[in-house]
Scaffold this motif. Structure first.
Motif, PDB file in Angstrom:
ATOM      1  N   GLN A  77     -10.597  11.734 -27.846  1.00  0.00           N
ATOM      2  CA  GLN A  77     -10.399  12.525 -26.662  1.00  0.00           C
ATOM      3  C   GLN A  77     -11.202  12.150 -26.028  1.00  0.00           C
ATOM      4  O   GLN A  77     -10.478  12.257 -24.373  1.00  0.00           O
ATOM      5  CB  GLN A  77     -11.350  13.664 -26.841  1.00  0.00           C
ATOM      6  CG  GLN A  77     -11.443  14.560 -25.979  1.00  0.00           C
ATOM      7  CD  GLN A  77     -12.267  16.299 -26.358  1.00  0.00           C
ATOM      8  OE1 GLN A  77     -12.933  15.848 -27.228  1.00  0.00           O
ATOM      9  NE2 GLN A  77     -12.449  16.715 -25.825  1.00  0.00           N
TER      10      GLN A  77
ATOM     11  N   LEU B 284      -8.682   9.335 -24.030  1.00  0.00           N
ATOM     12  CA  LEU B 284      -7.443  10.355 -23.467  1.00  0.00           C
ATOM     13  C   LEU B 284      -8.452  10.238 -21.959  1.00  0.00           C
ATOM     14  O   LEU B 284      -7.169  10.924 -20.645  1.00  0.00           O
ATOM     15  CB  LEU B 284      -7.170  11.319 -24.477  1.00  0.00           C
ATOM     16  CG  LEU B 284      -6.227  10.980 -25.369  1.00  0.00           C
ATOM     17  CD1 LEU B 284      -6.010  11.167 -26.268  1.00  0.00           C
ATOM     18  CD2 LEU B 284      -4.637   9.315 -25.567  1.00  0.00           C
TER      19      LEU B 284
ATOM     20  N   TYR C  88      -6.200   9.444 -18.582  1.00  0.00           N
ATOM     21  CA  TYR C  88      -5.527   9.994 -18.018  1.00  0.00           C
ATOM     22  C   TYR C  88      -5.883  11.928 -17.806  1.00  0.00           C
ATOM     23  O   TYR C  88      -5.060  12.656 -16.524  1.00  0.00           O
ATOM     24  CB  TYR C  88      -4.534  11.209 -19.563  1.00  0.00           C
ATOM     25  CG  TYR C  88      -3.260   9.328 -19.836  1.00  0.00           C
ATOM     26  CD1 TYR C  88      -2.954   9.199 -18.701  1.00  0.00           C
ATOM     27  CD2 TYR C  88      -3.822   9.814 -21.072  1.00  0.00           C
ATOM     28  CE1 TYR C  88      -1.634   7.572 -19.558  1.00  0.00           C
ATOM     29  CE2 TYR C  88      -3.449   8.085 -21.545  1.00  0.00           C
ATOM     30  CZ  TYR C  88      -1.907   7.651 -20.896  1.00  0.00           C
ATOM     31  OH  TYR C  88      -1.143   6.581 -21.354  1.00  0.00           O
TER      32      TYR C  88
ATOM     33  N   CYS D 101      -4.766  14.888 -20.832  1.00  0.00           N
ATOM     34  CA  CYS D 101      -5.655  14.516 -22.765  1.00  0.00           C
ATOM     35  C   CYS D 101      -5.197  15.776 -23.220  1.00  0.00           C
ATOM     36  O   CYS D 101      -4.586  16.465 -24.465  1.00  0.00           O
ATOM     37  CB  CYS D 101      -7.562  14.799 -22.502  1.00  0.00           C
ATOM     38  SG  CYS D 101      -7.837  14.494 -24.172  1.00  0.00           S
TER      39      CYS D 101
ATOM     40  N   ILE E 132      -1.286  16.006 -24.583  1.00  0.00           N
ATOM     41  CA  ILE E 132      -1.050  14.603 -25.232  1.00  0.00           C
ATOM     42  C   ILE E 132      -1.320  15.092 -26.947  1.00  0.00           C
ATOM     43  O   ILE E 132      -0.502  15.424 -27.892  1.00  0.00           O
ATOM     44  CB  ILE E 132      -2.066  13.606 -24.714  1.00  0.00           C
ATOM     45  CG1 ILE E 132      -1.007  12.692 -23.455  1.00  0.00           C
ATOM     46  CG2 ILE E 132      -1.400  12.819 -26.065  1.00  0.00           C
ATOM     47  CD1 ILE E 132      -1.969  11.173 -23.416  1.00  0.00           C
TER      48      ILE E 132
END
Length: 410
Positions: free
Chosen positions: A75, A78, A82, A87, A90
């Protein structure tokens, strides 16, 4: 359904305009979806396994600990790459795999409506394979009869016949309404039966004591895991060392697997084992305020995590008390008490810290709740265990075909 709720709630949270929207999308939608996923997975696992049920539950529930440990690391990466919105998108897309994993989880005893629909389909399939022969019909007598009838009808008769309603359509609408009434009555009967069964469960002293013990355990054992890092930071022991939360997560996974294996041993009483873990958690929480170095806090954190692995044997104990047939309803009631304790625990512990400016009283409160839950199980449930010693056997399953038998055994 639960996989769609989890994935949809996460993706919807990526477009949240404010915090109030997150309460709905993440808190309610994702929360309900996760609850449905966990309860369904655990109950289906109990139905599929008898001899090694504890081991199967240990493996299944260990996945939540491993996934939570990995997710915490992924986490952060991500979010850095992003952002928070990317996150959530995804993770929501990855959550769609829940539907693929849920596909093979078929119930061993197929529901009645499925068997009725399959039997009706098989009956209607046979006549369709044989095409009836068309009999030769001469059209001339029909034309003559139609012309004679048309000549005998007047204009008023034709208007009257045109205004009248089709009796077949009226009969179909009446039958459709009666079918809807029957469906509503069946649903009402099912709900009434569910409420009656739940009320009977709440009259069982062993089950009620388990509900109270789980509530007190969740109220006391869950908040210290959250505030363990703050305790270490206040002592200056957090920099450059493995976080205590990671130790708790790892040992929780180990505890779930080990306790599940121990529950399968014949010479170990599963309810005694569960009570021991609740007592152990309470004692460890009472000792945490005394620890003043990292090694002591790490050992105590590992003990809390290991004893918290008793979530893997909770459905096992529930099956021993109420039987496999009532496991779904009973486990749902237990999860309500456990979730209520988890919801109340952090605010209560935070209030103690705001009042005393120290976590010592909060840990004493948490340890006292866990010990009280253990005493509730010991004095209320254990003397009545012999009445529920024999577990209800698995009901015999009637298979409609060899394919269903192979699929259910697999």
């Amino acid at each position: 359904c639960s996989g769609v709720m989890v994935a949809g709630g996460l993706m919807l949270s990526a477009f949240a305009p404010n915090v109030q929207f997150l309460f709905f999308s993440y808190g309610i939608v994702v929360g309900i979806g996760c609850g449905l996923v966990y309860a369904a997975t655990v109950t289906i696992t109990c139905q599929y396994f008898e001899k090694r049920r504890g081991l199967a539950l240990g493996i299944v529930t260990t996945g939540t600990s491993v996934g939570g440990f990995l997710y915490a690391t992924v986490q952060n990466e991500l979010i850095e790459l992003y952002g928070l919105e990317g996150c959530l998108l995804i993770v929501g897309a990855l959550s769609l795999n829940l539907m693929a994993c849920a596909g093979p989880m078929r119930p061993l005893q197929l529901p009645g409506y499925y068997l009725k629909q399959k039997a009706a389909f098989e009956r209607t399939e046979e006549p369709l394979s044989i095409k009836p022969e068309k009999l030769p019909v001469s059209e001339e007598p029909l034309k003559k009869s139609l012309t004679s009838v048309e000549k005998g009808l007047t204009v008023n008769d034709m208007l009257i016949n045109g205004d009248t309603k089709d009796p077949l359509a009226y009969e179909r609408s009446f039958l459709g309404g009666s079918a809807l009434v029957k469906i509503i009555k069946k649903k009402q009967q099912a709900y009434a039966k569910y409420i009656h069964t739940t009320a009977e469960l709440m009259h069982d002293r062993v089950f009620v004591s388990l509900c109270i013990g789980l509530f007190l355990f969740s109220l006391g054992a869950f908040p210290p895991v959250i505030y363990m890092e703050d305790v270490a930071r206040s002592l200056g022991l957090i920099e450059g060392i493995i976080p205590l939360v990671s130790i708790v997560a790892i040992m929780t996974g180990v505890g779930k697997l080990v306790l599940g294996i121990m529950a399968d041993l014949r010479w170990i009483n599963s309810l005694h084992l569960y009570t021991f873990t609740v007592f152990g958690t309470g004692l460890v929480l009472l000792v945490i305020p005394v620890a003043k170095n990292y090694v002591a806090l790490a050992i105590l954190s590992g003990c809390v995590g290991f004893f918290s692995g008793n979530w893997s044997i909770t459905p096992y104990v529930t099956t021993k008390i109420v039987g496999i047939e009532l496991l779904t309803q009973a486990y749902g009631v237990l999860m309500f008490f456990g979730g209520f304790g988890i919801m109340l625990g952090p605010p209560v512990v935070g209030w103690f810290y705001d009042w005393m400016q120290s976590y010592d009283l909060a840990f004493y409160f948490s340890g006292g709740c866990a010990l009280l839950g253990g005493f509730t199980l010991m004095f209320s449930a254990l003397p009545c265990l012999e009445k529920h010693k024999k577990e209800n056997p698995r009901p015999e399953i009637k298979y409609t075909s060899n394919c269903d038998k192979v699929a259910s055994v697999a």
